[in-house]
Scaffold this motif. Structure first.
Motif, PDB file in Angstrom:
ATOM      1  N   LEU A 269       0.851  -1.191   0.000  1.00 12.59           N
ATOM      2  CA  LEU A 269       0.000   0.000   0.000  1.00 12.59           C
ATOM      3  C   LEU A 269       0.883   1.236   0.000  1.00 12.59           C
ATOM      4  N   PHE A 270       0.532   2.216  -0.814  1.00 16.14           N
ATOM      5  CA  PHE A 270       1.187   3.525  -0.796  1.00 16.14           C
ATOM      6  C   PHE A 270       0.295   4.491  -0.037  1.00 16.14           C
ATOM      7  N   VAL A 271       0.919   5.307   0.819  1.00 17.11           N
ATOM      8  CA  VAL A 271       0.163   6.275   1.616  1.00 17.11           C
ATOM      9  C   VAL A 271       0.653   7.686   1.327  1.00 17.11           C
ATOM     10  N   HIS A 272      -0.297   8.572   1.078  1.00 14.90           N
ATOM     11  CA  HIS A 272      -0.033  10.016   1.010  1.00 14.90           C
ATOM     12  C   HIS A 272      -0.839  10.623   2.149  1.00 14.90           C
ATOM     13  N   ALA A 273      -0.145  11.264   3.110  1.00 18.19           N
ATOM     14  CA  ALA A 273      -0.825  11.663   4.350  1.00 18.19           C
ATOM     15  C   ALA A 273      -0.666  13.140   4.672  1.00 18.19           C
ATOM     16  N   SER A 274      -0.469  13.985   3.688  1.00 12.84           N
ATOM     17  CA  SER A 274      -0.257  15.413   3.954  1.00 12.84           C
ATOM     18  C   SER A 274      -1.398  15.991   4.770  1.00 12.84           C
ATOM     19  N   THR A 275      -1.038  16.807   5.755  1.00 19.83           N
ATOM     20  CA  THR A 275      -2.026  17.305   6.706  1.00 19.83           C
ATOM     21  C   THR A 275      -2.645  18.632   6.306  1.00 19.83           C
ATOM     22  N   ARG A 276      -2.109  19.268   5.292  1.00 19.48           N
ATOM     23  CA  ARG A 276      -2.734  20.481   4.771  1.00 19.48           C
ATOM     24  C   ARG A 276      -2.866  20.315   3.260  1.00 19.48           C
ATOM     25  N   PRO A 277      -3.654  21.152   2.603  1.00 18.50           N
ATOM     26  CA  PRO A 277      -3.790  21.018   1.152  1.00 18.50           C
ATOM     27  C   PRO A 277      -2.434  21.016   0.461  1.00 18.50           C
ATOM     28  N   GLU A 278      -2.222  20.021  -0.370  1.00 20.51           N
ATOM     29  CA  GLU A 278      -0.957  19.896  -1.091  1.00 20.51           C
ATOM     30  C   GLU A 278      -1.150  20.397  -2.513  1.00 20.51           C
ATOM     31  N   PRO A 279      -0.240  21.231  -3.002  1.00 20.51           N
ATOM     32  CA  PRO A 279      -0.400  21.787  -4.342  1.00 20.51           C
ATOM     33  C   PRO A 279      -0.630  20.722  -5.413  1.00 20.51           C
ATOM     34  N   PHE A 280       0.152  19.648  -5.380  1.00 13.37           N
ATOM     35  CA  PHE A 280      -0.072  18.553  -6.330  1.00 13.37           C
ATOM     36  C   PHE A 280       0.157  17.208  -5.646  1.00 13.37           C
ATOM     37  N   GLY A 281       1.416  16.862  -5.373  1.00 15.65           N
ATOM     38  CA  GLY A 281       1.739  15.569  -4.782  1.00 15.65           C
ATOM     39  C   GLY A 281       2.256  14.616  -5.845  1.00 15.65           C
ATOM     40  N   LEU A 282       3.474  14.869  -6.334  1.00 18.65           N
ATOM     41  CA  LEU A 282       4.016  14.083  -7.443  1.00 18.65           C
ATOM     42  C   LEU A 282       4.125  12.607  -7.088  1.00 18.65           C
ATOM     43  N   THR A 283       4.399  12.300  -5.822  1.00 15.57           N
ATOM     44  CA  THR A 283       4.516  10.892  -5.435  1.00 15.57           C
ATOM     45  C   THR A 283       3.210  10.133  -5.683  1.00 15.57           C
ATOM     46  N   ILE A 284       2.084  10.839  -5.626  1.00 19.63           N
ATOM     47  CA  ILE A 284       0.795  10.187  -5.891  1.00 19.63           C
ATOM     48  C   ILE A 284       0.761   9.700  -7.333  1.00 19.63           C
ATOM     49  N   ALA A 285       1.095  10.582  -8.272  1.00 18.70           N
ATOM     50  CA  ALA A 285       1.084  10.206  -9.688  1.00 18.70           C
ATOM     51  C   ALA A 285       2.063   9.071  -9.955  1.00 18.70           C
ATOM     52  N   GLU A 286       3.231   9.119  -9.299  1.00 18.68           N
ATOM     53  CA  GLU A 286       4.231   8.077  -9.500  1.00 18.68           C
ATOM     54  C   GLU A 286       3.738   6.728  -8.983  1.00 18.68           C
ATOM     55  N   ALA A 287       3.157   6.730  -7.781  1.00 21.47           N
ATOM     56  CA  ALA A 287       2.665   5.475  -7.197  1.00 21.47           C
ATOM     57  C   ALA A 287       1.511   4.898  -8.009  1.00 21.47           C
ATOM     58  N   LEU A 288       0.617   5.754  -8.465  1.00 25.26           N
ATOM     59  CA  LEU A 288      -0.495   5.288  -9.301  1.00 25.26           C
ATOM     60  C   LEU A 288       0.032   4.660 -10.582  1.00 25.26           C
ATOM     61  N   ALA A 289       1.042   5.297 -11.205  1.00 22.58           N
ATOM     62  CA  ALA A 289       1.606   4.768 -12.442  1.00 22.58           C
ATOM     63  C   ALA A 289       2.238   3.400 -12.226  1.00 22.58           C
ATOM     64  N   CYS A 290       2.728   3.149 -11.002  1.00 20.01           N
ATOM     65  CA  CYS A 290       3.292   1.843 -10.656  1.00 20.01           C
ATOM     66  C   CYS A 290       2.216   0.831 -10.259  1.00 20.01           C
ATOM     67  N   GLY A 291       0.961   1.234 -10.385  1.00 16.83           N
ATOM     68  CA  GLY A 291      -0.136   0.327 -10.091  1.00 16.83           C
ATOM     69  C   GLY A 291      -0.319   0.014  -8.631  1.00 16.83           C
ATOM     70  N   ARG A 292       0.076   0.968  -7.747  1.00 16.50           N
ATOM     71  CA  ARG A 292      -0.040   0.718  -6.311  1.00 16.50           C
ATOM     72  C   ARG A 292      -1.420   1.098  -5.792  1.00 16.50           C
ATOM     73  N   PRO A 293      -2.068   0.238  -5.005  1.00 15.60           N
ATOM     74  CA  PRO A 293      -3.259   0.652  -4.264  1.00 15.60           C
ATOM     75  C   PRO A 293      -2.855   1.786  -3.317  1.00 15.60           C
ATOM     76  N   SER A 294      -3.570   2.895  -3.382  1.00 14.36           N
ATOM     77  CA  SER A 294      -3.092   4.108  -2.710  1.00 14.36           C
ATOM     78  C   SER A 294      -4.146   4.710  -1.804  1.00 14.36           C
ATOM     79  N   LEU A 295      -3.669   5.191  -0.641  1.00 14.16           N
ATOM     80  CA  LEU A 295      -4.485   5.938   0.306  1.00 14.16           C
ATOM     81  C   LEU A 295      -4.008   7.381   0.238  1.00 14.16           C
ATOM     82  N   VAL A 296      -4.884   8.276  -0.201  1.00 10.48           N
ATOM     83  CA  VAL A 296      -4.462   9.618  -0.594  1.00 10.48           C
ATOM     84  C   VAL A 296      -5.271  10.676   0.151  1.00 10.48           C
ATOM     85  N   SER A 297      -4.566  11.669   0.675  1.00 13.73           N
ATOM     86  CA  SER A 297      -5.233  12.827   1.274  1.00 13.73           C
ATOM     87  C   SER A 297      -6.031  13.543   0.194  1.00 13.73           C
TER      88      SER A 297
END
Length: 416
Positions: free
Chosen positions: A305-333
Protein backbone atom coordinates in the motif's frame (compact mmCIF):
# COMPACT_ATOMS: atom_id res chain seq x y z
CA UNK A 1 13.06 28.82 -29.11
CA UNK A 2 15.70 29.27 -26.41
CA UNK A 3 14.39 28.57 -22.91
CA UNK A 4 16.20 29.26 -19.64
CA UNK A 5 14.95 27.38 -16.57
CA UNK A 6 15.73 28.86 -13.15
CA UNK A 7 15.54 26.78 -9.97
CA UNK A 8 16.59 27.83 -6.45
CA UNK A 9 18.32 24.53 -5.58
CA UNK A 10 20.00 21.54 -7.18
CA UNK A 11 18.25 18.84 -5.15
CA UNK A 12 15.53 16.56 -6.52
CA UNK A 13 12.25 17.38 -4.79
CA UNK A 14 8.86 17.04 -6.47
CA UNK A 15 9.04 20.36 -8.33
CA UNK A 16 12.50 19.52 -9.61
CA UNK A 17 11.54 16.02 -10.80
CA UNK A 18 8.57 17.50 -12.62
CA UNK A 19 10.85 20.03 -14.30
CA UNK A 20 13.28 17.30 -15.39
CA UNK A 21 10.47 15.32 -16.99
CA UNK A 22 9.29 18.50 -18.69
CA UNK A 23 12.72 19.24 -20.17
CA UNK A 24 13.19 15.68 -21.43
CA UNK A 25 9.81 15.63 -23.18
CA UNK A 26 10.13 19.16 -24.57
CA UNK A 27 13.25 18.07 -26.44
CA UNK A 28 11.42 15.05 -27.84
CA UNK A 29 8.45 17.11 -28.95
CA UNK A 30 10.44 19.89 -30.63
CA UNK A 31 14.09 19.26 -31.51
CA UNK A 32 14.52 22.95 -32.34
CA UNK A 33 14.25 23.93 -28.68
CA UNK A 34 17.43 25.00 -26.91
CA UNK A 35 17.13 24.25 -23.18
CA UNK A 36 19.27 25.72 -20.41
CA UNK A 37 19.10 25.39 -16.62
CA UNK A 38 20.65 27.50 -13.87
CA UNK A 39 20.28 26.37 -10.25
CA UNK A 40 21.25 28.15 -7.06
CA UNK A 41 23.07 25.13 -5.60
CA UNK A 42 24.79 22.06 -7.02
CA UNK A 43 23.17 18.65 -6.83
CA UNK A 44 21.60 15.71 -8.69
CA UNK A 45 19.15 17.96 -10.54
CA UNK A 46 22.05 19.39 -12.56
CA UNK A 47 23.62 15.96 -13.13
CA UNK A 48 20.40 14.50 -14.48
CA UNK A 49 19.66 17.56 -16.60
CA UNK A 50 23.11 17.33 -18.20
CA UNK A 51 22.59 13.61 -18.85
CA UNK A 52 19.40 14.58 -20.70
CA UNK A 53 21.32 16.98 -22.94
CA UNK A 54 20.39 20.22 -21.15
CA UNK A 55 22.99 22.96 -20.65
CA UNK A 56 22.88 22.91 -16.83
CA UNK A 57 25.10 24.97 -14.54
CA UNK A 58 25.24 26.38 -11.02
CA UNK A 59 24.65 30.09 -10.51
CA UNK A 60 25.59 30.01 -6.81
CA UNK A 61 22.91 31.44 -4.55
CA UNK A 62 24.38 32.80 -1.28
CA UNK A 63 23.73 30.60 1.75
CA UNK A 64 21.68 33.30 3.48
CA UNK A 65 19.34 33.50 0.49
CA UNK A 66 19.06 29.77 -0.20
CA UNK A 67 17.93 29.06 3.39
CA UNK A 68 15.58 32.05 3.57
CA UNK A 69 11.87 31.31 3.46
CA UNK A 70 8.58 32.15 5.12
CA UNK A 71 7.03 28.64 4.97
CA UNK A 72 7.86 28.10 8.65
CA UNK A 73 5.58 31.02 9.56
CA UNK A 74 2.48 28.90 8.89
CA UNK A 75 0.89 28.41 12.27
CA UNK A 76 3.96 29.57 14.21
CA UNK A 77 4.43 32.51 16.46
CA UNK A 78 6.87 35.19 17.46
CA UNK A 79 10.01 33.05 17.54
CA UNK A 80 9.84 32.14 13.83
CA UNK A 81 8.84 35.69 12.89
CA UNK A 82 11.83 37.10 14.82
CA UNK A 83 14.21 34.56 13.26
CA UNK A 84 13.00 35.47 9.78
CA UNK A 85 13.21 39.20 10.48
CA UNK A 86 16.80 38.81 11.72
CA UNK A 87 17.77 36.85 8.62
CA UNK A 88 16.21 39.45 6.34
CA UNK A 89 18.69 42.15 7.40
CA UNK A 90 21.45 41.27 4.88
CA UNK A 91 19.00 40.32 2.14
CA UNK A 92 18.94 43.57 0.07
CA UNK A 93 22.72 43.66 -0.44
CA UNK A 94 22.90 39.93 -1.18
CA UNK A 95 19.99 40.17 -3.60
CA UNK A 96 21.58 43.08 -5.43
CA UNK A 97 24.82 41.15 -5.99
CA UNK A 98 23.06 37.98 -7.02
CA UNK A 99 20.59 39.87 -9.18
CA UNK A 100 23.44 41.52 -11.07
CA UNK A 101 25.05 38.12 -11.70
CA UNK A 102 21.72 36.72 -12.88
CA UNK A 103 21.11 39.63 -15.24
CA UNK A 104 24.58 39.18 -16.77
CA UNK A 105 23.92 35.45 -17.20
CA UNK A 106 20.59 36.09 -18.90
CA UNK A 107 22.01 38.78 -21.17
CA UNK A 108 24.83 36.47 -22.22
CA UNK A 109 22.49 33.57 -22.97
CA UNK A 110 19.76 35.63 -24.66
CA UNK A 111 16.75 33.34 -24.03
CA UNK A 112 13.35 33.94 -25.62
CA UNK A 113 11.64 32.70 -22.47
CA UNK A 114 12.59 32.38 -18.82
CA UNK A 115 10.83 29.57 -16.95
CA UNK A 116 11.07 30.21 -13.20
CA UNK A 117 10.46 27.07 -11.11
CA UNK A 118 10.43 28.35 -7.51
CA UNK A 119 9.29 31.26 -5.36
CA UNK A 120 12.86 32.46 -4.81
CA UNK A 121 13.49 32.63 -8.55
CA UNK A 122 10.11 34.32 -9.18
CA UNK A 123 11.24 37.01 -6.77
CA UNK A 124 14.34 37.65 -8.91
CA UNK A 125 12.21 38.80 -11.85
CA UNK A 126 12.93 42.54 -11.33
CA UNK A 127 16.60 41.87 -12.13
CA UNK A 128 15.66 40.81 -15.67
CA UNK A 129 13.22 43.69 -16.22
CA UNK A 130 13.67 45.43 -19.55
CA UNK A 131 15.29 42.45 -21.27
CA UNK A 132 13.58 41.15 -24.44
CA UNK A 133 12.17 37.92 -23.05
CA UNK A 134 8.97 36.41 -21.71
CA UNK A 135 8.74 35.20 -18.11
CA UNK A 136 6.68 32.20 -17.05
CA UNK A 137 6.32 31.54 -13.33
CA UNK A 138 5.65 27.89 -12.53
CA UNK A 139 3.71 27.88 -9.25
CA UNK A 140 4.02 24.74 -7.12
CA UNK A 141 2.73 26.21 -3.86
CA UNK A 142 -0.18 28.10 -2.34
CA UNK A 143 1.04 31.69 -2.47
CA UNK A 144 -1.83 32.85 -0.29
CA UNK A 145 -0.35 30.89 2.63
CA UNK A 146 3.07 32.56 2.34
CA UNK A 147 2.72 35.99 3.99
CA UNK A 148 5.87 37.62 2.64
CA UNK A 149 5.96 35.89 -0.74
CA UNK A 150 2.31 36.78 -1.28
CA UNK A 151 2.99 40.48 -0.88
CA UNK A 152 6.21 40.49 -2.90
CA UNK A 153 4.90 38.44 -5.82
CA UNK A 154 1.66 40.38 -5.92
CA UNK A 155 3.67 43.58 -6.31
CA UNK A 156 5.79 42.03 -9.08
CA UNK A 157 3.04 40.18 -10.93
CA UNK A 158 3.15 42.51 -13.94
CA UNK A 159 6.62 41.09 -14.71
CA UNK A 160 5.19 37.60 -15.31
CA UNK A 161 3.97 37.04 -18.86
CA UNK A 162 2.02 34.00 -17.65
CA UNK A 163 1.73 31.61 -14.71
CA UNK A 164 1.53 27.81 -14.83
CA UNK A 165 -0.21 26.30 -11.79
CA UNK A 166 0.16 22.59 -11.08
CA UNK A 167 -3.46 22.08 -9.99
CA UNK A 168 -6.83 23.83 -10.09
CA UNK A 169 -6.67 24.80 -6.42
CA UNK A 170 -3.20 26.29 -6.85
CA UNK A 171 -4.50 28.17 -9.90
CA UNK A 172 -7.39 29.64 -7.96
CA UNK A 173 -5.07 30.70 -5.17
CA UNK A 174 -2.59 32.26 -7.63
CA UNK A 175 -5.33 34.29 -9.32
CA UNK A 176 -6.24 35.76 -5.95
CA UNK A 177 -2.65 36.88 -5.37
CA UNK A 178 -1.50 37.83 -8.87
CA UNK A 179 -4.54 39.67 -10.18
CA UNK A 180 -4.71 39.94 -13.96
CA UNK A 181 -1.67 37.79 -14.77
CA UNK A 182 -2.86 34.89 -17.00
CA UNK A 183 -2.90 31.59 -15.06
CA UNK A 184 -2.85 28.23 -16.88
CA UNK A 185 -3.55 25.02 -14.97
CA UNK A 186 -1.30 22.13 -16.06
CA UNK A 187 -1.20 19.06 -13.84
CA UNK A 188 2.29 17.61 -13.38
CA UNK A 189 3.38 14.58 -15.35
CA UNK A 190 5.59 11.56 -14.75
CA UNK A 191 7.35 9.01 -16.95
CA UNK A 192 4.71 6.28 -17.06
CA UNK A 193 7.19 3.91 -18.69
CA UNK A 194 9.73 4.25 -15.89
CA UNK A 195 6.99 4.32 -13.25
CA UNK A 196 5.27 1.12 -14.27
CA UNK A 197 4.28 -2.29 -12.97
CA UNK A 198 7.49 -4.08 -14.06
CA UNK A 199 7.76 -6.72 -11.28
CA UNK A 200 11.51 -7.44 -11.26
CA UNK A 201 12.55 -3.85 -10.44
CA UNK A 202 11.76 -3.90 -6.71
CA UNK A 203 13.70 -2.31 -3.84
CA UNK A 204 14.75 -4.28 -0.76
CA UNK A 205 13.17 -1.92 1.75
CA UNK A 206 14.31 -3.91 4.78
CA UNK A 207 17.95 -3.73 3.72
CA UNK A 208 17.67 -0.03 2.89
CA UNK A 209 16.14 0.64 6.33
CA UNK A 210 18.66 -1.49 8.20
CA UNK A 211 15.98 -3.96 9.34
CA UNK A 212 16.30 -7.77 9.36
CA UNK A 213 14.49 -9.50 6.50
CA UNK A 214 10.75 -9.69 7.09
CA UNK A 215 9.02 -13.10 7.10
CA UNK A 216 7.57 -14.21 3.78
CA UNK A 217 4.08 -12.85 3.24
CA UNK A 218 4.71 -9.61 5.14
CA UNK A 219 2.77 -6.63 3.75
CA UNK A 220 4.59 -3.33 3.32
CA UNK A 221 2.98 0.06 3.77
CA UNK A 222 4.96 3.18 2.94
CA UNK A 223 4.88 6.96 2.90
CA UNK A 224 7.28 8.51 0.36
CA UNK A 225 7.97 12.18 1.05
CA UNK A 226 10.48 14.78 2.10
CA UNK A 227 10.61 15.35 5.85
CA UNK A 228 8.48 18.51 5.64
CA UNK A 229 6.33 18.62 8.77
CA UNK A 230 3.07 18.89 6.86
CA UNK A 231 3.71 15.69 4.88
CA UNK A 232 1.99 13.69 7.62
CA UNK A 233 4.76 11.51 9.03
CA UNK A 234 3.21 11.92 12.48
CA UNK A 235 -0.24 10.93 11.19
CA UNK A 236 1.24 7.91 9.40
CA UNK A 237 2.98 6.72 12.57
CA UNK A 238 -0.16 7.20 14.64
CA UNK A 239 -2.13 5.15 12.11
CA UNK A 240 0.56 2.46 12.06
CA UNK A 241 0.37 2.30 15.85
CA UNK A 242 -3.41 1.90 15.69
CA UNK A 243 -3.18 -0.89 13.10
CA UNK A 244 -0.59 -2.70 15.21
CA UNK A 245 -2.67 -2.29 18.38
CA UNK A 246 -5.83 -3.65 16.76
CA UNK A 247 -4.12 -6.35 14.69
CA UNK A 248 -1.05 -7.40 16.70
CA UNK A 249 -0.57 -10.58 14.68
CA UNK A 250 -0.88 -8.92 11.28
CA UNK A 251 2.33 -9.45 9.25
CA UNK A 252 2.98 -5.87 8.18
CA UNK A 253 5.86 -3.40 8.20
CA UNK A 254 5.75 0.34 7.70
CA UNK A 255 8.31 2.55 5.97
CA UNK A 256 9.08 6.28 5.86
CA UNK A 257 11.00 6.93 2.65
CA UNK A 258 12.71 10.27 2.17
CA UNK A 259 14.98 12.87 3.74
CA UNK A 260 15.05 16.50 4.92
CA UNK A 261 15.93 17.77 1.44
CA UNK A 262 15.26 21.49 1.70
CA UNK A 263 17.36 24.12 3.44
CA UNK A 264 14.70 26.30 5.08
CA UNK A 265 15.08 25.73 8.85
CA UNK A 266 12.13 24.89 11.09
CA UNK A 267 10.03 23.40 8.31
CA UNK A 268 11.16 19.76 8.49
CA UNK A 269 11.38 16.79 10.82
CA UNK A 270 14.85 15.54 11.65
CA UNK A 271 15.67 11.84 11.51
CA UNK A 272 16.18 11.94 15.29
CA UNK A 273 12.66 13.32 15.81
CA UNK A 274 11.12 10.58 13.66
CA UNK A 275 13.01 7.85 15.50
CA UNK A 276 11.79 9.30 18.79
CA UNK A 277 8.20 9.19 17.53
CA UNK A 278 8.65 5.60 16.34
CA UNK A 279 9.88 4.60 19.79
CA UNK A 280 7.08 6.55 21.48
CA UNK A 281 4.48 4.55 19.55
CA UNK A 282 6.22 1.27 20.36
CA UNK A 283 6.97 0.64 16.70
CA UNK A 284 10.71 -0.02 16.86
CA UNK A 285 11.41 -2.92 14.48
CA UNK A 286 8.03 -2.42 12.76
CA UNK A 287 8.87 0.89 11.06
CA UNK A 288 11.89 1.47 8.86
CA UNK A 289 13.46 4.75 7.76
CA UNK A 290 14.56 4.44 4.15
CA UNK A 291 16.84 7.25 2.94
CA UNK A 292 16.09 9.32 -0.15
CA UNK A 293 16.09 7.13 -3.26
CA UNK A 294 17.15 8.51 -6.62
CA UNK A 295 14.91 5.92 -8.31
CA UNK A 296 11.68 5.83 -6.28
CA UNK A 297 9.94 3.59 -8.84
CA UNK A 298 11.60 0.56 -7.23
CA UNK A 299 10.29 1.68 -3.83
CA UNK A 300 6.68 2.00 -5.01
CA UNK A 301 6.75 -1.48 -6.56
CA UNK A 302 7.93 -2.91 -3.24
CA UNK A 303 4.87 -1.56 -1.40
CA UNK A 304 1.63 -3.38 -0.75
CA UNK A 305 0.00 0.00 0.00
CA UNK A 306 1.19 3.52 -0.80
CA UNK A 307 0.16 6.27 1.62
CA UNK A 308 -0.03 10.02 1.01
CA UNK A 309 -0.82 11.66 4.35
CA UNK A 310 -0.26 15.41 3.95
CA UNK A 311 -2.03 17.30 6.71
CA UNK A 312 -2.73 20.48 4.77
CA UNK A 313 -3.79 21.02 1.15
CA UNK A 314 -0.96 19.90 -1.09
CA UNK A 315 -0.40 21.79 -4.34
CA UNK A 316 -0.07 18.55 -6.33
CA UNK A 317 1.74 15.57 -4.78
CA UNK A 318 4.02 14.08 -7.44
CA UNK A 319 4.52 10.89 -5.43
CA UNK A 320 0.79 10.19 -5.89
CA UNK A 321 1.08 10.21 -9.69
CA UNK A 322 4.23 8.08 -9.50
CA UNK A 323 2.66 5.48 -7.20
CA UNK A 324 -0.49 5.29 -9.30
CA UNK A 325 1.61 4.77 -12.44
CA UNK A 326 3.29 1.84 -10.66
CA UNK A 327 -0.14 0.33 -10.09
CA UNK A 328 -0.04 0.72 -6.31
CA UNK A 329 -3.26 0.65 -4.26
CA UNK A 330 -3.09 4.11 -2.71
CA UNK A 331 -4.49 5.94 0.31
CA UNK A 332 -4.46 9.62 -0.59
CA UNK A 333 -5.23 12.83 1.27
CA UNK A 334 -8.20 14.23 -0.64
CA UNK A 335 -6.85 17.79 -0.34
CA UNK A 336 -3.98 17.10 -2.75
CA UNK A 337 -3.95 18.60 -6.24
CA UNK A 338 -3.48 15.18 -7.84
CA UNK A 339 -6.72 14.02 -6.17
CA UNK A 340 -8.65 16.42 -8.42
CA UNK A 341 -8.84 13.68 -11.08
CA UNK A 342 -9.25 10.68 -8.72
CA UNK A 343 -12.45 8.91 -7.70
CA UNK A 344 -12.70 7.52 -4.18
CA UNK A 345 -12.96 3.76 -4.17
CA UNK A 346 -12.23 3.44 -7.89
CA UNK A 347 -8.57 4.36 -8.49
CA UNK A 348 -7.61 5.30 -4.91
CA UNK A 349 -9.00 5.70 -1.42
CA UNK A 350 -9.39 9.41 -0.65
CA UNK A 351 -9.15 10.37 3.03
CA UNK A 352 -9.61 13.46 5.19
CA UNK A 353 -6.24 15.13 5.86
CA UNK A 354 -4.85 14.53 9.34
CA UNK A 355 -7.35 11.79 10.31
CA UNK A 356 -5.11 9.02 11.65
CA UNK A 357 -8.06 6.85 12.68
CA UNK A 358 -9.55 6.92 9.18
CA UNK A 359 -6.15 6.14 7.70
CA UNK A 360 -5.69 3.19 10.07
CA UNK A 361 -9.15 1.87 9.22
CA UNK A 362 -8.46 2.10 5.47
CA UNK A 363 -5.10 0.36 5.93
CA UNK A 364 -6.72 -2.52 7.81
CA UNK A 365 -9.49 -2.92 5.22
CA UNK A 366 -7.13 -3.06 2.25
CA UNK A 367 -4.48 -5.20 3.93
CA UNK A 368 -7.15 -7.88 4.44
CA UNK A 369 -8.66 -7.66 0.92
CA UNK A 370 -6.24 -8.67 -1.84
CA UNK A 371 -8.86 -8.64 -4.67
CA UNK A 372 -9.81 -5.07 -3.81
CA UNK A 373 -6.15 -4.04 -3.77
CA UNK A 374 -5.75 -5.56 -7.23
CA UNK A 375 -8.75 -3.66 -8.61
CA UNK A 376 -7.51 -0.37 -7.16
CA UNK A 377 -4.05 -0.94 -8.57
CA UNK A 378 -5.29 -1.66 -12.09
CA UNK A 379 -7.50 1.44 -12.10
CA UNK A 380 -4.68 3.53 -10.64
CA UNK A 381 -2.37 2.62 -13.52
CA UNK A 382 -5.06 3.48 -16.08
CA UNK A 383 -5.69 6.88 -14.48
CA UNK A 384 -1.99 7.70 -14.37
CA UNK A 385 -1.46 6.90 -18.04
CA UNK A 386 -4.49 8.97 -19.05
CA UNK A 387 -4.03 12.03 -16.81
CA UNK A 388 -0.43 12.13 -15.57
CA UNK A 389 1.86 11.20 -18.46
CA UNK A 390 4.80 13.55 -18.95
CA UNK A 391 4.09 13.69 -22.69
CA UNK A 392 0.71 15.28 -21.97
CA UNK A 393 2.40 17.57 -19.44
CA UNK A 394 5.06 18.81 -21.87
CA UNK A 395 2.52 19.27 -24.65
CA UNK A 396 0.35 21.54 -22.50
CA UNK A 397 3.33 23.57 -21.20
CA UNK A 398 4.68 24.03 -24.74
CA UNK A 399 1.26 25.38 -25.75
CA UNK A 400 1.58 27.98 -22.97
CA UNK A 401 5.04 28.97 -24.25
CA UNK A 402 3.77 29.44 -27.79
CA UNK A 403 0.77 31.46 -26.59
CA UNK A 404 3.00 33.74 -24.51
CA UNK A 405 5.53 34.33 -27.28
CA UNK A 406 2.89 34.90 -29.94
CA UNK A 407 1.29 37.54 -27.69
CA UNK A 408 4.64 39.26 -27.16
CA UNK A 409 5.37 39.35 -30.89
CA UNK A 410 1.93 40.46 -32.03
CA UNK A 411 1.34 44.17 -32.79
CA UNK A 412 -1.04 44.39 -29.83
CA UNK A 413 1.26 42.49 -27.45
CA UNK A 414 3.62 44.17 -25.04
CA UNK A 415 7.18 43.05 -24.43
CA UNK A 416 7.59 41.64 -20.91
Amino acid sequence: MRILFLNPVGILGGAERAMLDLMVCLQKQDARLSLHLRAGTDGPLLDEARAAGVDARVLPLPEQLSTLGDSALRGHGAREAWRLARNLVPTPALLARYGHALRQEVMGLGPDLLHSNGIKTHLLSPFTAGLPLARVWHIHDFLGERPLARLALGAQSRLASAVIANSRTVGEDARGVLGKTPVHVVHNGVDVERFSTVPHEVADLDALAGLPPAPEGTSRVGLVATYARWKGHDVFLEAASEVTRREPGLPVRFYLVGAPLYRTPGSQFTEHELRQRIAHHGLSGRVGLVPFQADPSRVYRALTLFVHASTRPEPFGLTIAEALACGRPSLVSRASGAAEVLTDGVDARLLTPGDAQALASAMRQLLSDAPRRARLGEAARKTAVEHFSRERYAREVLAVYHAVLSTRLSPQGSVA
